[in-house]
Structures are given as C-alpha cells and as structure tokens.
Design a protein around this motif. Sequence first.
Motif, PDB file in Angstrom:
ATOM      1  N   GLY A 181      37.613  32.652  43.439  1.00 42.19           N
ATOM      2  CA  GLY A 181      37.638  31.317  42.720  1.00 42.19           C
ATOM      3  C   GLY A 181      36.940  31.808  41.435  1.00 42.19           C
ATOM      4  N   ASP A 182      36.169  33.010  41.269  1.00 40.71           N
ATOM      5  CA  ASP A 182      35.514  33.378  40.046  1.00 40.71           C
ATOM      6  C   ASP A 182      36.457  33.971  39.155  1.00 40.71           C
ATOM      7  OD1 ASP A 182      32.977  32.540  41.075  1.00 40.71           O
ATOM      8  OD2 ASP A 182      32.480  34.703  41.782  1.00 40.71           O
ATOM      9  N   SER A 183      36.127  33.943  37.778  1.00 38.81           N
ATOM     10  CA  SER A 183      37.020  34.682  36.917  1.00 38.81           C
ATOM     11  C   SER A 183      36.273  35.307  35.938  1.00 38.81           C
ATOM     12  CB  SER A 183      37.874  33.446  36.255  1.00 38.81           C
ATOM     13  OG  SER A 183      37.324  32.147  35.849  1.00 38.81           O
ATOM     14  N   GLY A 184      36.918  35.751  34.731  1.00 46.06           N
ATOM     15  CA  GLY A 184      36.193  36.245  33.496  1.00 46.06           C
ATOM     16  C   GLY A 184      36.259  37.744  33.806  1.00 46.06           C
ATOM     17  N   GLY A 185      35.556  38.462  32.714  1.00 45.12           N
ATOM     18  CA  GLY A 185      35.358  39.807  32.265  1.00 45.12           C
ATOM     19  C   GLY A 185      34.947  40.569  33.612  1.00 45.12           C
ATOM     20  N   ALA A 186      33.870  40.006  34.323  1.00 49.77           N
ATOM     21  CA  ALA A 186      33.537  40.943  35.601  1.00 49.77           C
ATOM     22  C   ALA A 186      34.637  40.975  36.567  1.00 49.77           C
ATOM     23  CB  ALA A 186      32.390  40.324  36.084  1.00 49.77           C
ATOM     24  N   VAL A 187      35.273  39.982  36.879  1.00 49.12           N
ATOM     25  CA  VAL A 187      36.757  39.833  37.784  1.00 49.12           C
ATOM     26  C   VAL A 187      37.635  41.004  37.209  1.00 49.12           C
ATOM     27  CG1 VAL A 187      38.430  38.395  38.590  1.00 49.12           C
ATOM     28  CG2 VAL A 187      35.980  37.677  38.358  1.00 49.12           C
ATOM     29  N   ILE A 188      37.882  40.717  35.755  1.00 41.49           N
ATOM     30  CA  ILE A 188      38.897  41.787  35.414  1.00 41.49           C
ATOM     31  C   ILE A 188      38.563  43.160  35.546  1.00 41.49           C
ATOM     32  CG2 ILE A 188      39.796  42.598  33.119  1.00 41.49           C
ATOM     33  CD1 ILE A 188      39.818  39.852  32.046  1.00 41.49           C
TER      34      ILE A 188
END
Length: 544
Positions: free
Chosen positions: A221-228
């Motif tokens: 469910g997390d998103s953002g630069g770290a997930v990328i």
Amino acid sequence: MTLKFTKTPLFALALAALPFAAPVATGVGVGIGLTLAPAPVQAQAFSALRQAIAEASSENESLAAFYRERDFQPVWTSAEAADRRNALISALQEAGNHGLPTSRYDIDGLIETFRNATNPYARGQADVMASRLFLQYASDVHSGFLEPGDIISDFYQELPRPDARELLADLLDSNPHAFMASLPPQDPGYTRLMRTKLHLERLAQTGGYGPRVQAGALRPGDSGGAVIALRDRLMAMGYLDRSVTATYDARMQQAVVEFQLDNGINADGVAGGETIRAVNRSVEDHWNEVVLAMERHRWLNEGGEVPDRLIFVNLTDFHVRVIDNGETTFITRSVVGARDRQTPEFSDVMEHMVINPSWYVPRSIAMRSYIPNILAGGSTYMQLIANGRVVNRNAVDMSRYSVSSFPFDLRQPPGPRNALGTVKFMFPNRHAIYLHDTPEQYLMEREVRTFSSGCIRLDDPHEFAYHLLARQTDDPVGLFQRILRTGQETQVNLDVEIPVHLVYWTAWVDDDGTLNFRDDVYGRNARLSQAVRANGVVMPERAS
C-alpha cells in the motif's frame, strides 16, 4: 544465464619442432624452425638442460623428485609439449573466472620466459618455472587458495590438496586441456556460482542494482520514491518483471516474499529493516560472497566423485539435508552452536544411531551448567559416575567439593528429560559433535537458531532416522518404534556408513539458478573475506 568465457588470444607460445632430447633453440614461436646441431653439441646441450632443471627444481622436494624420476627431462619446453604449454597459459588466463588471485601466476612473466628460452640453461629454468606455476594454479583451483584453518579457529576440514608428483604425472598421461578442465570442482553448484559471478560482473558494469532504498521499512500500500527504488532493485536482482508501478502492490509483495525466502528472512511480504538491509546490499557485496562460496566449494572438492548419499549440515542455513545422487531427499530444521560455543566445520562418516540415548555430559558443559546446581542439591536426575559406576549421591558430602574439584562424571539416563531426546546420530569425532533429538523443540520456531553447546539438534529426528533406515529394512518405522518403546539404550549400526559435511555456506545457487544468501552468524566470512582481498581478489568493477 549462460557462462561465456572470453579468452585472450594466445601468444605464439609453442617452441619450434625440436629434435627429441636435442634442443638447441634459435627462436621461440609457432612454426619457427630450429637448427639441429651436430650430435656432440646435442649431447652437451641436453646435459646442460638437465643440469638447469636439476638446479631450478632443487628447492622443492616434490618437484625435484618428479624430475629426478624422469631423468630431468623437460615437461613444457620439448617439441611435443606445445599443446601442454598452450593448455597451461589458457588455464592461467581464465583463473580470474574462478575468483583466484591471478597475481600468483605471472602469466606475462611465463610467456616472456618461454620466449627467452633460447639456450639449454634458459630452457631448463623455463621448464621448472612452468611446473611451479602449474602446481600453484592446480592446487588453488582444485582445493582453494586460502588456508582456512589458519584464519578460522573452528575450521577442521582437511583440504583435498593434490600431490604434486601425481599432478604432474597425471598431466603427462592426459589430454592437457581436458586435464586442466578437470581440476576445479565438477559439481553443478560450483558451475552455477561461476556463472553468477560473471553475471554480477556484467551487471556492475551497467550500473548495478540502482539507487539504494532510503526507508526504514515499507509495506503493501505504500508509494513514493522509496517504493520505486525497492521496485528497481528487485527488478535488477531478477525478482520482479519489468514494471513502472510506484505503489507497493501485490506483485511487489510476492517479489519481496521470494527475496526473503532466498535470504533466510521471515517471509511475510513486508520490507522491514532486515529486508531493507538485505535488498540494499551492493553487487560487490554479492560478488564477494559468491567468490568466497566458490572457494568453500573447492575445500570439499572430491575430484568429480559424488557419493551416492551424504548428509549436509549448513550451519548458516540452520538445516540438515540428506542428498542422494546429487538430489536432496530429506530436509529438516536444526539448531546449531551458540555464538560463544560455535559448531566447528569438518567432515566425518556417520556410523550408527543410538535410540534411547544416555548423555555423558562433557566436562566443560558440566562445570558451566550442572555441577553448581548439583552442589546446591539440585539436578537430581543426573547420575554421578566414578570409575564407570554409578555413585549413590546420598553418600557424598557435597560440601567437600567446589566446581573445579568435583570428582565425578555426570550421566543423564534415557528418559523424557534427556538433553539428547530419544535418538542421536553418531559420526565419532574428536570434537564430540553429533546430531540428536531435543526436548526443546520450541527453539525450532526461531529464525536464527544458535542455541546449542555445539551439537546439531534436529526438528524431525524420528523422520530422519526412518529415512536413513529405509535403505536397510522394509519397515524402518516399525523397527525404530519397537526399540524406542523398550526404553533401553540401543545402538543401531548403519549398513553403509554415510559421509557427513558440516559447512558454513553463506551463499549458493539452487538448481533453478536462484542465488541464496544467509547471515554470517559466527562472523567467519568477515575474516575470510579480508584474507581474500589481501590476496588481491577484488571485483573488476565496483557498483552500488
């Protein structure tokens, strides 16, 4: 991945077609003719050649004995040895593919020495130099370039070092290229590691795994630069197909689960701190682990002979495996020695099992864990032994003794409280290490299982016994259970003894090409890796 060697073009190495035992060289190189000297000069030249070989080999007893047995005739610089020279140079050029310290082999110096071998004395010197480099390479690629026993105090594996005279004699009796190819471990696991090493080198040259994950933890469910960043590193490592998602979705969660399984991490699909640390390891970190894994394979190199059955205990993986004809046929979780009581690395042969075992407590364990309690009136289930007989503890004045002066041995009889459980598996060795059952089965649920005093505790000891006995009885379960029900200590010999390897492998490649890593729970890798780097074995290109 396909293993693909890129060979440097061979130099023109072959000495010209020399008359047998009459080498008076006028040049070095493929196809260069040499002038035949008159017979007296031939004899004089060969005498000088033999003298040079004798002098150059005198400092190495095995090498001197080998040359002496063949009347100091050359191995590498005779007319018919061109293929042998080329096989040696080719093998030395590929030494880096095996993660070996290439600076040991002085390829350029050997080529130059061959080129300058234009007189009998120089030829003799060149011949012995080639033999020395061959023996160094052959030992390194066959059974390792480190001396691990000098680095790790708990390493007792006897390295399969080949005999120098036998190596040279076997080379002379073989196709030289085929013989060089037979020296490294022949097991598929070693080949898979070498392919992975070369793959990691190519990956490093194209940027490695990408930017590190800048997060303490990530979850579905997390998103953002770290997930990328997590996505990109999982793709680079082969856990995730090409994707442009910026969200920790179901596909990424499954990729994380697979990564966790391959790294010995609790597979919950959540990228917690341990998972983030593992996924942030660099290509160079992985390369170093793979190179060390190849070295460890060489320490067990049996020259292509694979036992039809062996028992494999990987201390870092906390599992025991039975391997039949190269295939794992049984696996169970295990507990190994605590960090302050580390299980050693060694090999031996399992001879028998003992059902309903008693336990004769090692003195070091008794002093640490039992004698203080006995002196205080506890541990009443422990028998006191003197001269092989049980002593009535009620007749002993415990106030007379301290832990260090306690005169009795300790024996724990068979029973439900026995520390060895209901069965032990014996491969008698000087370390007093064996495999056994345990009443503390709850420890098998821990992720890191370093709790024993050195022996290996099994999660499924009865099933392990059934598996071993199935080769010698039609009813292994019935046989084992009948003996177990007697409550009597009973030794059951194995009809065929089984090799046992206790190893410390933190990296390996599965049959399907999956690269696995485990933690360096005893800190042995750190010391060995330092020795590897000190020998000049470093990754060709660094990457993050």
